[in-house]
Design an enzyme around this catalytic site. Structure first.
Site, PDB file in Angstrom:
ATOM      1  N   ARG A 216     -42.328  16.742 -83.512  1.00 29.56           N
ATOM      2  CA  ARG A 216     -42.450  17.349 -84.849  1.00 29.56           C
ATOM      3  C   ARG A 216     -41.316  18.346 -85.089  1.00 29.56           C
ATOM      4  NH1 ARG A 216     -48.505  18.167 -83.036  1.00 29.56           N
ATOM      5  NH2 ARG A 216     -49.394  16.178 -83.700  1.00 29.56           N
ATOM      6  N   PHE A 232     -51.118   8.332 -91.186  1.00 25.64           N
ATOM      7  CA  PHE A 232     -52.085   8.869 -90.215  1.00 25.64           C
ATOM      8  C   PHE A 232     -51.891  10.384 -90.101  1.00 25.64           C
ATOM      9  CE2 PHE A 232     -50.928   4.533 -88.987  1.00 25.64           C
ATOM     10  CZ  PHE A 232     -52.175   3.915 -89.001  1.00 25.64           C
ATOM     11  N   ASP A 254     -54.133   9.203 -95.011  1.00 18.76           N
ATOM     12  CA  ASP A 254     -55.132   9.157 -93.937  1.00 18.76           C
ATOM     13  C   ASP A 254     -56.423   8.569 -94.501  1.00 18.76           C
ATOM     14  OD1 ASP A 254     -55.155  10.615 -90.980  1.00 18.76           O
ATOM     15  OD2 ASP A 254     -57.162  10.262 -91.774  1.00 18.76           O
ATOM     16  N   ASP A 302     -47.424   7.374 -86.900  1.00 24.12           N
ATOM     17  CA  ASP A 302     -48.057   7.776 -85.630  1.00 24.12           C
ATOM     18  C   ASP A 302     -49.523   7.339 -85.629  1.00 24.12           C
ATOM     19  OD1 ASP A 302     -48.583   9.027 -83.166  1.00 24.12           O
ATOM     20  OD2 ASP A 302     -49.190  10.882 -84.180  1.00 24.12           O
ATOM     21  N   CYS A 342     -49.340   5.592 -78.804  1.00 26.82           N
ATOM     22  CA  CYS A 342     -50.016   6.261 -77.685  1.00 26.82           C
ATOM     23  C   CYS A 342     -50.857   5.261 -76.897  1.00 26.82           C
ATOM     24  CB  CYS A 342     -50.875   7.412 -78.185  1.00 26.82           C
ATOM     25  SG  CYS A 342     -52.182   6.925 -79.336  1.00 26.82           S
TER      26      CYS A 342
END
Length: 407
Positions: A216, A232, A254, A302, A342
């Site tokens: 970030r 997201f 989102d 992400d 992830c």
């Protein structure tokens, strides 16, 4: 336990000690010599001494005889006692590293294998700690861990908040329980010169994701004057610092209405310009933005783990490919896309293949690579602890013919 404590021994089958001796911390049930040391005789969640086929001790491990991944090595000292003092020492090592790295007490205090405590996650929010035990052994040692934390940090509150597929494999139910002190309905997080409010009880995981902190911060260097799309967006950990760094406009997408409400509150708290909110499924929203011909100078992609297990690989991999393809279509010339995964089951190479698929339609280059921040240490022999993959992708500008003639 006293210093005279002895733990039952589990012997490995011939040659099954090689991975452990190379540094890995996991033991599988099919590696145990069950004829000589029956696995079913072990009390679930207890500590056992692990020995090779010749009986030479390798170390101590938490054992769950009912799972394929049945053992997690805690210590290579077979004479170690796994008690409050053991946890206090490991936690102190983790704490000292974080205190050298971070000026404020907002970080992941324990990252499982990377901190020598496999099966345990602890996130720190100033004076509040949130624990995620992911193994039966750590679950049963929670009282010892909590005592050790009280000695080291004297927190005002400790919350156990754990769930998901890993715990179900261990035979554990989801738990949200205050272990000590008081944990308020909302906690504050200070990150990248911004202040955020988050929900420790109802939020995702422990409520916040420290792993992207450095990514970030890196993106903030490219935010000034840019039109930003944050997919997201959750609580605004990307959106708000980018807005504060001078983005011309920020759009946050989102599917969670409660998360977006907190994002709006966090934007107001940090006195950034109003953020354009899209409450929608990210895939659908990206497709609609594409169909409207919108373009953005800075895009953050992400998603949560889309591949939670091997059986999800095909469907999840297709989703990653489509997400990246859509995002690259929306990226304006001269823009930057930060795309991440992830999912441990999605390799770096496979993610690169998905990026290459989308890059066929334009002139793109990877200018940097991102990973989890330093409070998520990676065990060099446990590739599973290195889960976060990220790429900063630049779409080269389309220069006018006049500029080409200058050369």
């Amino acid at each position: 336990m006293s210093s005279s404590t002895t733990y039952p021994t589990l012997r490995l089958r011939p040659k099954e000690d090689r991975r452990l001796r190379a540094g890995h911390l996991w033991i599988y049930s099919n590696e145990i010599d069950v004829a000589r040391t029956p696995l079913q005789d072990v009390t679930p969640g207890s500590v056992c001494k692990i020995a090779d086929a010749q009986g030479k001790a390798i170390g101590l491990a938490h054992i769950n005889p009912h799972t394929l991944l049945c053992g997690r090595l805690l210590s290579r000292n077979p004479h170690q006692i796994i008690d409050k003092h053991f946890y206090q020492e490991r936690l102190l090592q983790a704490l000292r590293m974080r205190e050298r790295l971070f000026s404020a007490p907002f970080y992941r205090l324990v990252h499982g294998e990377g901190d020598g405590l496999p099966g345990l996650i602890i996130d720190r929010y100033e004076d509040t700690l949130i624990l995620q035990p992911g193994s039966l052994g750590m679950e049963q040692d929670i009282a010892l861990i909590s005592e050790a934390l009280q000695v080291l940090l004297r927190p005002t509150g400790i919350l156990l908040k754990a769930g998901g597929a890993v715990r179900r494999l261990e035979g554990l139910e989801d738990r949200v329980e205050v272990l000590s002190g008081q944990v308020p309905e909302r906690l504050m997080v200070w990150e990248n010169d911004c202040l955020f409010e988050m929900d420790p009880y109802g939020g995702q995981k422990t409520g916040w994701f420290y792993d992207h902190r450095a990514n970030r911060r890196r993106l903030m260097l490219h935010a000034a004057g840019r039109r930003v799309l944050d997919c997201f967006a959750y609580l605004g950990a990307f959106s708000i610092p980018l807005a504060k760094a001078g983005a011309q406009e920020v759009t946050a997408v989102d599917s969670s209405a409660p998360a977006l409400k907190l994002l709006e509150e966090n934007a107001h708290r940090n006195t950034v310009p109003p953020i354009r909110i899209i409450h929608d499924d990210a895939m659908d929203s990206l497709a609609r933005l594409r169909d409207r011909g919108e373009q953005f100078d800075l895009i953050v992609l992400d998603p949560p783990a889309l591949i939670k297990s091997k059986k999800d690989f095909k469907e999840g991999s297709i989703a990653y490919r489509r997400f990246n393809d859509l995002a690259m279509r929306l990226l304006a010339p001269g823009g930057i896309l930060f795309t991440a995964s992830c999912s441990h089951h999605l390799s770096r190479e496979t993610l690169l293949n998905h990026i290459a698929f989308g890059a066929q339609r334009g002139d793109y280059a990877i200018i940097a690579e991102g990973t989890q921040d330093m409070d998520h240490p990676i065990h060099p022999a446990v590739p599973e602890s290195n889960y976060l993959k990220g790429f900063f992708i630049h779409r080269r500008e389309e220069l006018p013919e006049e500029a080409e003639k200058i050369a």
